[in-house]
Design an enzyme around this catalytic site. Sequence first.
Site, PDB file in Angstrom:
ATOM      1  N   ASP A 152      11.292  45.816  55.872  1.00 18.62           N
ATOM      2  CA  ASP A 152       9.919  46.525  56.448  1.00 18.62           C
ATOM      3  C   ASP A 152      10.369  47.466  57.014  1.00 18.62           C
ATOM      4  OD1 ASP A 152       8.057  43.247  57.932  1.00 18.62           O
ATOM      5  OD2 ASP A 152      10.797  43.391  57.214  1.00 18.62           O
ATOM      6  N   HIS A 180      10.928  38.772  61.330  1.00 20.66           N
ATOM      7  CA  HIS A 180      10.069  39.624  60.522  1.00 20.66           C
ATOM      8  C   HIS A 180       8.538  38.764  60.385  1.00 20.66           C
ATOM      9  CE1 HIS A 180       9.666  40.351  56.339  1.00 20.66           C
ATOM     10  NE2 HIS A 180       9.238  38.955  56.043  1.00 20.66           N
TER      11      HIS A 180
HETATM   12  P1  NAD Z   1       9.169  31.668  43.783  1.00 18.94           P
HETATM   13  O1  NAD Z   1       7.892  30.278  44.530  1.00 18.94           O
HETATM   14  O2  NAD Z   1       8.712  32.465  42.839  1.00 18.94           O
HETATM   15  O3  NAD Z   1      10.671  30.228  44.039  1.00 18.94           O
HETATM   16  C1  NAD Z   1      11.123  29.861  44.991  1.00 18.94           C
HETATM   17  C2  NAD Z   1      12.033  28.857  44.050  1.00 18.94           C
HETATM   18  O4  NAD Z   1      12.832  28.016  44.842  1.00 18.94           O
HETATM   19  C3  NAD Z   1      11.487  28.214  43.322  1.00 18.94           C
HETATM   20  O5  NAD Z   1      12.330  28.463  42.120  1.00 18.94           O
HETATM   21  C4  NAD Z   1      11.864  26.395  43.154  1.00 18.94           C
HETATM   22  O6  NAD Z   1      12.713  25.584  42.020  1.00 18.94           O
HETATM   23  C5  NAD Z   1      13.136  27.005  44.182  1.00 18.94           C
HETATM   24  N1  NAD Z   1      13.314  25.620  45.317  1.00 18.94           N
HETATM   25  C6  NAD Z   1      12.219  25.007  46.097  1.00 18.94           C
HETATM   26  N2  NAD Z   1      12.819  23.624  46.597  1.00 18.94           N
HETATM   27  C7  NAD Z   1      14.421  23.985  46.160  1.00 18.94           C
HETATM   28  C8  NAD Z   1      15.394  23.183  46.923  1.00 18.94           C
HETATM   29  N3  NAD Z   1      15.313  21.833  47.290  1.00 18.94           N
HETATM   30  N4  NAD Z   1      16.275  23.462  46.078  1.00 18.94           N
HETATM   31  C9  NAD Z   1      17.153  24.408  45.212  1.00 18.94           C
HETATM   32  N5  NAD Z   1      15.571  25.064  45.145  1.00 18.94           N
HETATM   33  C10 NAD Z   1      14.884  25.392  45.205  1.00 18.94           C
HETATM   34  O7  NAD Z   1       8.480  32.066  45.084  1.00 18.94           O
HETATM   35  P2  NAD Z   1       9.944  33.173  45.852  1.00 18.94           P
HETATM   36  O8  NAD Z   1       8.711  34.286  45.631  1.00 18.94           O
HETATM   37  O9  NAD Z   1      10.510  33.855  44.920  1.00 18.94           O
HETATM   38  O10 NAD Z   1      10.064  33.216  47.261  1.00 18.94           O
HETATM   39  C11 NAD Z   1      10.684  32.523  47.757  1.00 18.94           C
HETATM   40  C12 NAD Z   1      11.364  32.899  49.369  1.00 18.94           C
HETATM   41  O11 NAD Z   1      10.862  34.270  49.816  1.00 18.94           O
HETATM   42  C13 NAD Z   1       9.764  32.555  50.085  1.00 18.94           C
HETATM   43  O12 NAD Z   1       9.713  31.594  50.867  1.00 18.94           O
HETATM   44  C14 NAD Z   1       9.103  33.910  50.584  1.00 18.94           C
HETATM   45  O13 NAD Z   1       7.800  33.512  51.600  1.00 18.94           O
HETATM   46  C15 NAD Z   1      10.504  34.578  50.982  1.00 18.94           C
HETATM   47  N6  NAD Z   1       9.805  36.096  51.166  1.00 18.94           N
HETATM   48  C16 NAD Z   1      10.978  36.599  51.859  1.00 18.94           C
HETATM   49  C17 NAD Z   1      10.899  38.035  52.310  1.00 18.94           C
HETATM   50  C18 NAD Z   1      11.953  38.299  52.630  1.00 18.94           C
HETATM   51  O14 NAD Z   1      11.405  40.056  53.306  1.00 18.94           O
HETATM   52  N7  NAD Z   1      12.245  37.941  53.643  1.00 18.94           N
HETATM   53  C19 NAD Z   1       9.975  39.145  51.045  1.00 18.94           C
HETATM   54  C20 NAD Z   1       9.558  38.218  49.743  1.00 18.94           C
HETATM   55  C21 NAD Z   1       9.266  36.760  49.354  1.00 18.94           C
END
Ligand code: NAD
Length: 324
Positions: A152, A180
């Site tokens: 951010d 955040h």
């Molecule tokens: P995504 O759905 O593309 O990927 C999530 C992955 O997690 C998948 O590959 C899934 O198989 C895996 N997963 C689910 N349960 C699991 C488990 N128990 N053990 C191991 N792996 C598991 O999602 P994404 O777009 O990569 O986003 C991931 C996270 O990051 C989300 O919560 C999103 O909101 C967050 N995010 C945070 C920020 C930030 O600034 N903090 C920015 C962008 C995204």
Amino acid sequence: MKHNYPKVTIIGAGNVGATTAYTLMLLGVAREIAIVDSNVQKASGESLDLNHGISFVNPTSIYQADYKDGCQNADVIVITAGAAQKEGETRLDLIKTNTKIFKSIISEIVKYAKKEAILLVVTNPVDVLTYVTYKLSGFPSNQVIGSGTVLDTSRLRFLISQHFQGINAKNIHAYIIGEHGDTEFPVWSNAQIGGVTLEKYLKSCSNKNSKPYKEIETELKSIHEDVKNSAYKIIAAKGSTYYAIALSICSIIKAIVRNEQTIMPVSTFIDDYYGVKDIYLSLPSLVGQNGVEYFLRLDLSPEEQKLFKKSAQTVKKIIEENRQ
Ligand code: NAD
């Protein structure tokens, strides 16, 4: 770091995890990258794809792993696993699903991680889940970090830079702090461009934007709104955000593995700041090989103090509700 071969483990090979591995590889930050996902096929596919580009970058060993091989000897363990925001959802909507996932993930990580490892949480809602990770892992608070408002803050600097005729974003020292999420806010009272306050900068620069500070307050408010709504806008346009968060994650990892002592607004444990305690929120913090060394106790204006407390209340409420 105490050695020259940093190992980074990424839990979650989704959009954010895979892009982080790619960015780490391009920037040469890690010598070894282990990718763990409950979807083994996805983690294997991503590793294979990345390995096919190895001849163009610094030697890096990238592989799909289980928790044992993945977490053993890892210097930094990044958690990006879990449900992501969908259009119309807030980050806080993800709490139930992702806490459940974290309970299983953290118990596996602590079985195999070395005691000095740094746990870096990215999954949303990041402040709540970083607190959950701190409690479940039993790791010292300095070793448990959330990516917080690093992204951010980068968005804020980009927008300020655009507002002031493209001045290099690196010359802008301004932070988004707090949650955040929807209660995050910029600390305008401490914002500086090239070492001078925004107010002074406006007076001394002779471009078309050299209006009195009071007159640009509306413009600053709109920059704040834009930062806050960035993720919603990107998710509506393309489904998820991953490039800038991957760069943010890599900059945090780089600060750790190279012991840079870089100041960045990660989500950190707040012991006591303006009466806010026992919570993870973002404040500019010194990041190095031990994780967060300390956070900067910025002097906030009375209005900013209120906003910080509101952010803390929002996150605390979710933590309390989630405990039941
Ligand atoms: P995504 O759905 O593309 O990927 C999530 C992955 O997690 C998948 O590959 C899934 O198989 C895996 N997963 C689910 N349960 C699991 C488990 N128990 N053990 C191991 N792996 C598991 O999602 P994404 O777009 O990569 O986003 C991931 C996270 O990051 C989300 O919560 C999103 O909101 C967050 N995010 C945070 C920020 C930030 O600034 N903090 C920015 C962008 C995204």
